[in-house]
Design an enzyme around this catalytic site. Structure first.
Site, PDB file in Angstrom:
ATOM      1  N   ASP A 481       8.084 -14.948   4.737  1.00 11.07           N
ATOM      2  CA  ASP A 481       8.405 -14.129   3.195  1.00 11.07           C
ATOM      3  C   ASP A 481       8.497 -15.109   2.263  1.00 11.07           C
ATOM      4  O   ASP A 481       8.638 -16.525   2.482  1.00 11.07           O
ATOM      5  CB  ASP A 481       9.525 -13.459   3.438  1.00 11.07           C
ATOM      6  N   ASP A 551       5.885  -3.521  -0.010  1.00  9.76           N
ATOM      7  CA  ASP A 551       7.296  -3.012   0.431  1.00  9.76           C
ATOM      8  C   ASP A 551       7.301  -1.547   0.240  1.00  9.76           C
ATOM      9  O   ASP A 551       8.332  -0.774   0.534  1.00  9.76           O
ATOM     10  CB  ASP A 551       8.564  -3.599  -0.438  1.00  9.76           C
TER      11      ASP A 551
HETATM   12  C1  GLA Z   1      11.194  -8.754   1.463  1.00 11.43           C
HETATM   13  C2  GLA Z   1      10.111  -8.279   2.228  1.00 11.43           C
HETATM   14  C3  GLA Z   1      10.778  -7.084   3.149  1.00 11.43           C
HETATM   15  C4  GLA Z   1      11.814  -7.696   3.820  1.00 11.43           C
HETATM   16  C5  GLA Z   1      12.827  -8.018   2.941  1.00 11.43           C
HETATM   17  C6  GLA Z   1      14.165  -8.967   3.609  1.00 11.43           C
HETATM   18  O1  GLA Z   1      11.458  -7.778   0.417  1.00 11.43           O
HETATM   19  O2  GLA Z   1       8.929  -7.694   1.809  1.00 11.43           O
HETATM   20  O3  GLA Z   1       9.599  -6.305   4.236  1.00 11.43           O
HETATM   21  O4  GLA Z   1      11.596  -8.559   4.980  1.00 11.43           O
HETATM   22  O5  GLA Z   1      12.373  -9.103   2.224  1.00 11.43           O
HETATM   23  O6  GLA Z   1      14.827  -9.394   2.897  1.00 11.43           O
END
Ligand code: GLA
Length: 741
Positions: A481, A551
């Site tokens: 990420d 997301d």
């Molecule tokens: C980001 C990712 C999510 C999740 C969060 C965790 O927003 O896109 O899918 O993994 O971080 O903090």
């Protein structure tokens, strides 16, 4: 004799040929000084014009084998205001000599001279194309243009290598990978725009005079625009018409400009974003640009995206141990991810409970998301401290990983290695490791700062913690990420004049770490995530097996997002989770089968709190996951046809995927909201073998009574399929498969 041969071989190797030279992919005619490249159904032609510049001559459908071009002549000037130099569509033009359109390269010499005029110097045929050397008319600045043609798709990979052989440093202020030219005409530009939770909007506009800038100044690819474009002759159409498209393989700040110039010709220039750019090349040093891929299809936007999908699968995505000799990587495992179920509140017990339910559904891989490391309870702390949290996992990760394995799944883990929370041991120890300008504020986003990965010590630390994590634990997959963009991008270890190198060095080190990890842990697969779809591009996809597109997991929003996404990227990399209803973002309620079908159009995952699912929900999901496994390859690696677009408030939408030998098709139908009792329109399929017989099987939903169970491809394509009268309502979904008898 041997000596003579050696000299001759050297001449060939250096490309100093007197006559025409040809490889299967590139032909150079020494008389006309024309280079011609052919691949797939595409020809790309350019040549040295009578002034010595490298000029584009043609890019489009394949020409006849004997079709010739005379030597290129520069375009005439237009009165005294637009010189011949600015009107001529050069392959890679320097800023100098009165150029008013976008330059490919702009430099400042040590004596203050800012004039660069690149002329042809030499060429060398390579196994897949040609390298052409350009040189400034006076000074020792060289540019080696690389051209590589994919014989199957005709997609051309172009990049530039800028070399300073001057006795003094030069500063590169603007460096494109390539420029693509099209003649004057009526065109529609397509590009992808968005924001967090709203990525992948297909934006379309008629090209008009002036320049459209698509870019990221953020240090990474960005949610707001994606480094891809498609230009269609005439108006938008999915299956017909000429389309030229391109994608830039770079995960740092980038820019693509689409310019309709003073004579209405089109130039697309793309590479490093020149904003805040300044790369000093000392004598003997060089700078490699990213690759800018470009392609052409005569079959509309659909044809263009299908070419890109196949190209990405065959040539961009990592091919792992176990893929064998297949041209394509294996379809992705069906994953479970804990993020929407447990957030950062992960523990051995709650993850084991989720893993048991996931295994019962037929999931292949269990992924624990954020929260397992350091003092990570909220997003205020812990990033940078990649040790297992001892309160949450008193015996380390092993018991959970063993449990996951015993359930027949492999194990994946979330990391965000390029970031640090100020509340972390790492930051307390190394406050100088972040991007910053000393004495200035350090802007936090999500309570975190960006580690300066360009620094060798930071690079070594990041590689070290990941290497240890993968060595100590049996981990099959990392969700990698990256949850903020840059601010205050200072690199205070370097002299002021050199600091802007951070834009290049950071990304090179990111790729370097990924490459090293791949070498040492070849089985470990990677997902590129950046708060959803903030880092999706052909650069990162050389190392990442899949991406997290958004997301936003609302299944209705996903239909339009996936629609946009698949113009540029293959469904193979498009992870799509089934999450809970009502959805946290839109508060929309949808049925479980609607949610699953929406996710089945990519690489399926489950991200709901499945400990709360009842028996009926478990049974529905289990059945559909089993169905998905059977047709997954067709869905993610087949030919995608967009039958009805979900855009612009469309009442209906539909997509179809056909596998390569046309022995199987899968199609999905969605109703947004039925109005005035209207039934789903008759759906005519595409891409089948008209003569073959296909049997229809429902995955979800019922066709109209009287629909044949078996009929010819011609029937399904010409007559089409009607849905049953019950297929009405809000957020309805159906899916079918056709199998050749
Ligand atoms: C980001 C990712 C999510 C999740 C969060 C965790 O927003 O896109 O899918 O993994 O971080 O903090």
């Amino acid at each position: 004799m041997r000596k003579i041969f050696a000299v001759f071989a050297l001449f060939i190797a250096l490309g100093w040929q007197l006559n025409a030279q040809t490889t299967s992919l590139c032909h150079f005619d020494a008389k006309t000084k024309v280079f011609r490249m052919d691949g797939g159904n595409v020809s790309y032609v350019f040549g040295v014009n009578t002034r010595g510049e490298l000029q584009q001559l043609y890019w489009g459908g394949k020409l006849g084998a004997t079709d010739d071009f005379p030597q290129a002549t520069p375009m005439p000037g237009w009165a005294s205001f637009d010189s011949s130099y600015t009107n001529t569509p050069e392959e890679y033009v320097g800023w100098g000599a009165g150029l008013y359109v976008e330059p490919a390269l702009k430099v400042t010499f040590a004596d203050g001279t800012r004039d660069l005029v690149l002329h042809y110097d030499s060429y060398k045929l390579t196994p897949h194309g040609v390298d052409v050397v350009l040189k400034d008319i006076k000074r020792y600045v060289f540019v080696i243009l690389h051209y590589e043609m994919d014989p199957a798709s005709g997609i051309l990979a172009r990049s530039a290598n800028i070399v300073n052989r001057e006795p003094q440093p030069i500063t590169v202020e603007q460096a494109a990978a390539a420029a693509w030219s099209l003649p004057a005409g009526h065109y529609t530009l397509n590009y992808l725009t968005g924001r967090w939770a709203g990525e992948w909007t297909l934006t379309q506009e008629t090209l008009k005079p002036g320049e459209r800038v698509i870019e990221s100044r953020r240090g990474s690819t960005g949610h707001q625009a994606n480094p891809w474009f498609a230009i269609q002759a005439g108006g938008p159409n999915d299956e017909h018409g000429d389309v030229w498209f391109g994608a830039l393989a770079w995960s740092g700040s980038w820019r693509i400009t689409v310019e309709q110039d003073q004579l209405d010709a089109i130039r697309v220039t793309g590479g490093f974003n020149p904003f805040d750019f300044g790369y000093v090349l000392h004598p003997g040093q060089q700078l490699d640009t990213p690759i800018f891929y470009g392609g052409f299809s005569a079959h509309g936007m659909g044809g263009a995206s299908r070419l890109l999908h196949h190209f990405e699968i065959a040539h961009i995505l990592p091919h792992r141990v176990g893929d064998g000799d297949n041209a394509a990587p294996k379809p992705r495992p069906v994953i479970y991810n804990s993020w929407e179920a447990t957030g950062m509140n992960v523990s051995e017990a709650n993850q084991m409970a989720l893993a048991e339910k996931a295994a019962a559904l037929g999931v292949d891989r269990f992924v624990m998301d954020d929260g397992w490391f350091g003092q990570r309870k909220t997003d205020h702390a812990g990033l940078g401290d990649w040790y297992v949290n001892p309160q949450k996992f008193p015996h380390g990760l092993k018991p959970l990983i063993d449990k996951v394995h015993s359930l027949g799944m492999d194990f994946g883990l979330w990391v965000e290695p390029e970031m640090v929370n100020p509340d972390s041991d790492l930051y307390r120890k190394h406050p100088d490791w972040v991007l910053n300008f000393p004495g200035r504020p350090r802007s936090e986003e999500r309570n975190q700062l960006v580690l300066n990965l360009a620094r060798p010590d930071v690079r070594a630390y990041v590689f070290g913690v990941l290497d240890k994590l993968l060595t100590d634990n049996d981990i099959a997959f990392l969700k990698w990420d990256y949850n903020r963009n840059w601010s205050e991008p200072g690199w205070d270890q370097l002299p002021a004049t050199e600091q802007k190198k951070v834009y290049v060095a950071f990304v090179q080190n990111l790729y370097g770490i990924l490459a090293e990890l791949e070498k040492k842990h070849p089985k470990v697969e990677i997902e590129s995530c950046s708060g959803g779809g903030g880092r999706v591009d052909l650069g990162i996809l050389k190392y990442a097996d899949e991406v997290w597109p958004s997301d936003n997991t609302d299944p209705f929003d996903r239909l339009t997002q996936q629609y946009g996404f698949t113009y540029a990227y293959t469904p193979q990399v498009m992870m799509a989770w089934v999450t809970d209803s009502p959805h946290w973002l839109n508060k929309r309620s949808t049925s479980l089968d609607y949610r699953i079908l929406s996710s089945m159009e990519g690489s399926l995952g489950i991200g709901a709190d499945i400990t709360k699912w009842n028996d009926e929900e478990m049974a529905t999901a289990k059945r559909l996951i089993a169905d998905y496994h059977q047709v997954q390859k067709t869905i993610v690696q087949g030919e995608l046809y967009r039958l009805i677009s979900p855009r612009n408030g469309s009442e209906f939408s539909a997509n179809e995927m056909v596998n390569h030998d046309k022995s199987q098709a899968v199609f999905f139908l969605y109703i947004h909201s039925t109005q005035e009792g209207r039934g789903f329109p008759r759906l005519k399929l595409l891409g089948l073998d008209p003569k073959a017989e296909y049997a229809l099987t429902s995955i979800q939903g019922e066709a109209a009574p009287g629909t044949p169970t078996t009929a010819s491809g011609a029937w399904w394509m010409n007559h089409g399929i009607d849905m049953g009268a019950d297929f009405r309502g809000d957020f309805q979904a159906a899916a079918f498969r056709l199998d050749k008898k």
